[in-house]
Enzyme design. Structure first.
Site, PDB file in Angstrom:
ATOM      1  CE  LYS A  49      -3.037  16.629 -16.020  1.00 44.21           C
ATOM      2  NZ  LYS A  49      -2.252  16.514 -14.835  1.00 44.21           N
ATOM      3  CG  LEU A  89      -3.183  -2.608 -11.725  1.00 43.25           C
ATOM      4  CD1 LEU A  89      -2.448  -3.869 -12.176  1.00 43.25           C
ATOM      5  CD2 LEU A  89      -4.537  -2.512 -12.444  1.00 43.25           C
ATOM      6  N   GLY A 134     -11.054   9.752  -6.524  1.00 39.05           N
ATOM      7  CA  GLY A 134     -11.592  11.088  -6.242  1.00 39.05           C
ATOM      8  C   GLY A 134     -10.524  12.113  -6.500  1.00 39.05           C
ATOM      9  CB  CYS A 192      -6.657  15.375 -11.138  1.00 35.53           C
ATOM     10  SG  CYS A 192      -5.728  16.680 -10.335  1.00 35.53           S
TER      11      CYS A 192
HETATM   12  C1  UGA Z   1      -3.471  12.611 -10.427  1.00 37.07           C
HETATM   13  C2  UGA Z   1      -2.337  12.001 -11.278  1.00 37.07           C
HETATM   14  O1  UGA Z   1      -1.853  10.809 -10.662  1.00 37.07           O
HETATM   15  C3  UGA Z   1      -1.170  12.987 -11.448  1.00 37.07           C
HETATM   16  O2  UGA Z   1      -0.194  12.438 -12.348  1.00 37.07           O
HETATM   17  C4  UGA Z   1      -1.731  14.291 -12.051  1.00 37.07           C
HETATM   18  O3  UGA Z   1      -0.690  15.278 -12.183  1.00 37.07           O
HETATM   19  C5  UGA Z   1      -2.816  14.836 -11.142  1.00 37.07           C
HETATM   20  O4  UGA Z   1      -3.870  13.855 -11.017  1.00 37.07           O
HETATM   21  C6  UGA Z   1      -3.362  16.091 -11.804  1.00 37.07           C
HETATM   22  O5  UGA Z   1      -3.932  16.004 -12.902  1.00 37.07           O
HETATM   23  O6  UGA Z   1      -3.076  17.194 -11.290  1.00 37.07           O
HETATM   24  P1  UGA Z   1      -3.865  12.983  -7.775  1.00 37.07           P
HETATM   25  O7  UGA Z   1      -5.235  13.433  -8.146  1.00 37.07           O
HETATM   26  O8  UGA Z   1      -3.079  13.794  -6.822  1.00 37.07           O
HETATM   27  O9  UGA Z   1      -2.944  12.846  -9.106  1.00 37.07           O
HETATM   28  O10 UGA Z   1      -3.996  11.542  -7.120  1.00 37.07           O
HETATM   29  P2  UGA Z   1      -3.688  10.013  -7.516  1.00 37.07           P
HETATM   30  O11 UGA Z   1      -2.589   9.504  -6.669  1.00 37.07           O
HETATM   31  O12 UGA Z   1      -3.534   9.845  -8.972  1.00 37.07           O
HETATM   32  O13 UGA Z   1      -5.036   9.308  -7.025  1.00 37.07           O
HETATM   33  C7  UGA Z   1      -6.298   9.632  -7.620  1.00 37.07           C
HETATM   34  C8  UGA Z   1      -7.389   8.779  -7.024  1.00 37.07           C
HETATM   35  O14 UGA Z   1      -7.283   7.424  -7.450  1.00 37.07           O
HETATM   36  C9  UGA Z   1      -7.399   8.736  -5.500  1.00 37.07           C
HETATM   37  O15 UGA Z   1      -8.734   8.820  -5.049  1.00 37.07           O
HETATM   38  C10 UGA Z   1      -6.797   7.386  -5.163  1.00 37.07           C
HETATM   39  O16 UGA Z   1      -7.226   6.875  -3.927  1.00 37.07           O
HETATM   40  C11 UGA Z   1      -7.317   6.561  -6.318  1.00 37.07           C
HETATM   41  N1  UGA Z   1      -6.452   5.388  -6.590  1.00 37.07           N
HETATM   42  C12 UGA Z   1      -5.200   5.552  -7.110  1.00 37.07           C
HETATM   43  C13 UGA Z   1      -6.929   4.121  -6.329  1.00 37.07           C
HETATM   44  O17 UGA Z   1      -8.089   3.936  -5.857  1.00 37.07           O
HETATM   45  N2  UGA Z   1      -6.140   3.043  -6.615  1.00 37.07           N
HETATM   46  C14 UGA Z   1      -4.887   3.174  -7.128  1.00 37.07           C
HETATM   47  O18 UGA Z   1      -4.216   2.139  -7.361  1.00 37.07           O
HETATM   48  C15 UGA Z   1      -4.394   4.473  -7.368  1.00 37.07           C
END
Ligand code: UGA
Length: 431
Positions: A192, A238, A245, A248
Site C-alpha cells: 500500500k 504523468l 494533495g 493520502c
Molecule cells: C490515491 C491513490 O491514487 C489511490 O490508489 C489510493 O487508494 C488513495 O490515494 C488512498 O491511499 O486512499 P487519491 O488521493 O484519491 O488516491 O487521489 P489521486 O487521484 O491519486 O491524486 C492525488 C494527487 O495527485 C491529487 O492532488 C492530484 O491532482 C495529483 N495528481 C495525480 C497530479 O498532479 N497528476 C497526476 O497525473 C495524477
C-alpha cells in the site's frame, strides 16, 4: 465506501462509527461526503437489507465473521501514523468477539500494525481470532468504479482460512478475473505505502520535468506523452500540476519515510519526492506573481477550483491552500469558486479574506488574472469570450494544462501554463 461496496458485492455489512450524527445521517439516506454515485449504492443496498449503520460496536463485533478496521490514521507531528484508533478498535474486538473472527486492516497502517493487533488478541487469549491486511486502492471521486473494477486485490494473511474468507468476500470479482495478490501481512502493508509513494514519485517527477521544460524550451505535455507511450512507463500519473494533495499521498509518503528511517533503511527517493512537492507548491505562487509582472499587490486574482482534485469536496493538503495564502500575503484580492469544496475551504482558510462566488464568470469579474487550480470538468469548456469580456486583463494561468494555449490566445488572452514557455506555442503553430 468500503462498506457500501462490499454490500453491493452481496455481503451482509454493518458499518459502525462512534459519531452518532454521521450514523443517523446515513440511516436517513444522507451521505456525509461528496462521492459521485455513492448515494445510489447505499440506497440500493439498504433497501435490499444488506447494509445497515449503527453506533453499537459491541453488538456488531459479536455477530461479525469478518471485521474491517477502516478508521483514520492521522499523522503524528513527526509524520508517522497515529495508530490509537486502529488499536482501540482491536482492543474492543478482543473484548467483545464471540466465535471465530477475522480482523482485517483496511486503513493504511504502518508495516508491523498487523503484528500489534495480533498481540492485542493474543493477550486477551483470543485464539479463534485471525489477522489480515487488505489495503485500499480507491481514488476519491472515482471510488465506486475503482472498487468495482480494481486492478488487483491484495490479501496479507497468516493462515489459509483467512485467505478463503477474504476471497469469499470478494467473490463478485472472480467473474472479472481480478488478480489476487496473496502474501504475508507485512508485505501487504508495504504494498500500500510503496504504491502510493511510487505514484507520488511519478507526479513529482513530471512536475520537475515541467520546471525544466520551461527553462529549456520543451513542452511537458509532449514530453509526458512521449514518455508515457513506453509501456514500461505508462501514461497515467504523468500530468503536471500544482503539486499532489489529498488525504493520502502527502500523509503516506511522510509515513513511509518515517517507517523507513525507523527501520534504519532511509528511503531517499521518497524523502526527495516530499521535498519536491513542497517546492512545486511554492513555485505556483511565484508563477502567478511573475505572470502578473512581479507583484500581486492590489491585483484582483480569480481562482477556479479549490479541492485537491476534481469530483471531491476534499480540501485536505490541497495545493490551492498554499497558493491562496501566498497570493494573499502578497496583497492580492481573491475571488474563488469551486463546485463542491467551498464550505471546507472556508474552514481551512479561517479568517483569510477570500470572496467565494457562484461560478467561473463571477470569479473573472474585473480580474487581472484567472487561475485554474483544479481541473473540474466545468472549467474545461469555459466560454472564453464571456470570461474575457468581464475581466480587466485577459490573462489565464492554467496550472493543470487543460487549455490549448493556441486556442486561448486566439481569444485575445495571454496564457501562462505549466512546463512550457509562454509564447512557444506560437512557434509550434507556425511549424
Ligand atoms: C490515491 C491513490 O491514487 C489511490 O490508489 C489510493 O487508494 C488513495 O490515494 C488512498 O491511499 O486512499 P487519491 O488521493 O484519491 O488516491 O487521489 P489521486 O487521484 O491519486 O491524486 C492525488 C494527487 O495527485 C491529487 O492532488 C492530484 O491532482 C495529483 N495528481 C495525480 C497530479 O498532479 N497528476 C497526476 O497525473 C495524477
Amino acid at each position: 465506501m468500503t462498506g457500501a461496496g462490499l454490500s453491493d458485492f452481496g455481503n451482509e455489512v454493518t458499518c459502525v462509527d462512534i459519531d452518532e450524527e454521521k450514523i443517523s445521517k446515513l440511516e436517513a439516506g444522507e451521505v456525509p461526503i461528496y462521492e459521485p454515485g455513492l448515494d445510489t449504492i447505499i440506497e440500493r443496498n439498504v433497501e435490499h437489507g444488506r447494509l445497515r449503520f449503527t453506533t453499537d460496536l459491541p453488538d456488531s463485533i459479536r455477530t461479525a465473521r469478518a471485521i474491517f478496521i477502516a478508521v483514520g490514521t492521522p499523522p503524528n507531528e513527526d509524520g508517522s501514523a497515529d495508530l490509537s484508533h486502529v488499536l482501540g478498535v482491536a482492543e474492543s474486538i478482543a473484548e467483545h468477539m464471540e466465535g471465530p473472527t477475522l480482523v482485517i486492516t483496511k486503513s493504511t497502517v504502518p508495516v508491523g500494525t498487523g503484528a500489534k493487533i495480533r498481540s492485542i488478541l493474543d493477550k486477551a487469549g483470543r485464539t479463534d481470532a485471525s489477522v489480515a491486511s487488505n489495503p485500499e486502492f480507491l481514488r476519491e471521486g472515482s471510488a465506486i468504479e475503482d472498487f468495482q473494477h480494481p486492478d488487483r486485490v491484495v490479501i496479507g494473511a497468516e493462515d489459509e482460512d483467512s485467505i478463503q474468507v477474504l476471497k469469499q468476500i470478494y467473490q463478485a470479482l472472480h467473474a472479472l478475473e481480478t488478480p489476487f495478490v496473496v502474501t504475508s501481512i507485512p508485505s501487504a502493508e508495504l504494498i500500500k505505502y510503496a504504491s502510493n509513494a511510487f505514484l507520488a514519485t511519478k507526479v513529482s517527477f513530471i512536475n520537475e520535468v515541467a520546471a525544466l521544460a520551461e527553462e529549456v524550451g520543451a513542452d511537458v505535455q509532449d514530453v509526458a506523452k512521449g514518455m508515457g507511450l513506453d509501456n514500461r512507463i505508462g501514461p497515467r500519473f504523468l500530468q503536471a500540476g500544482p503539486g499532489y494533495g489529498g488525504s493520502c499521498f502527502p500523509k503516506d509518503t511522510r509515513a513511509l519515510a518515517e517507517i523507513a528511517r525507523d527501520a534504519g533503511a532511509p528511503f531517499e527517493i521518497v524523502e526527495t519526492v516530499i521535498r519536491v512537492n513542497e517546492k512545486v507548491k511554492s513555485r505556483m505562487v511565484e508563477k502567478v506573481v511573475d505572470a502578473l509582472g512581479g507583484s500581486v499587490a492590489d491585483k484582483k486574482v480569480g481562482i477556479l477550483g479549490l479541492s485537491f482534485k476534481p469530483d471531491t469536496d476534499d480540501m485536505r493538503e490541497s495545493p490551492s491552500v498554499p497558493l491562496l495564502r501566498g497570493l494573499l500575503d502578497g496583497g492580492a484580492q481573491i475571488r474563488a469558486y469551486d463546485p463542491e469544496a467551498v464550505e471546507n475551504a472556508k474552514e481551512i482558510l479561517e479568517n483569510r479574506s477570500v470572496e467565494f462566488v457562484e461560478d467561473a464568470y463571477d470569479v473573472a469579474s474585473h480580474a487581472d488574472a484567472v487561475v485554474i487550480v483544479t481541473e473540474w470538468n466545468e472549467f474545461r469548456a469555459l466560454d472564453l469570450e464571456r470570461l474575457g469580456s468581464v475581466m480587466k486583463d485577459r490573462l489565464l494561468v492554467d496550472l493543470r494544462n487543460i487549455y490549448d494555449p493556441v486556442q486561448v490566445r486566439r481569444k485575445g488572452f495571454r496564457i501562462v501554463s505549466l512546463g512550457r514557455r509562454e509564447g512557444d506555442e506560437l512557434r509550434r503553430e507556425r511549424r
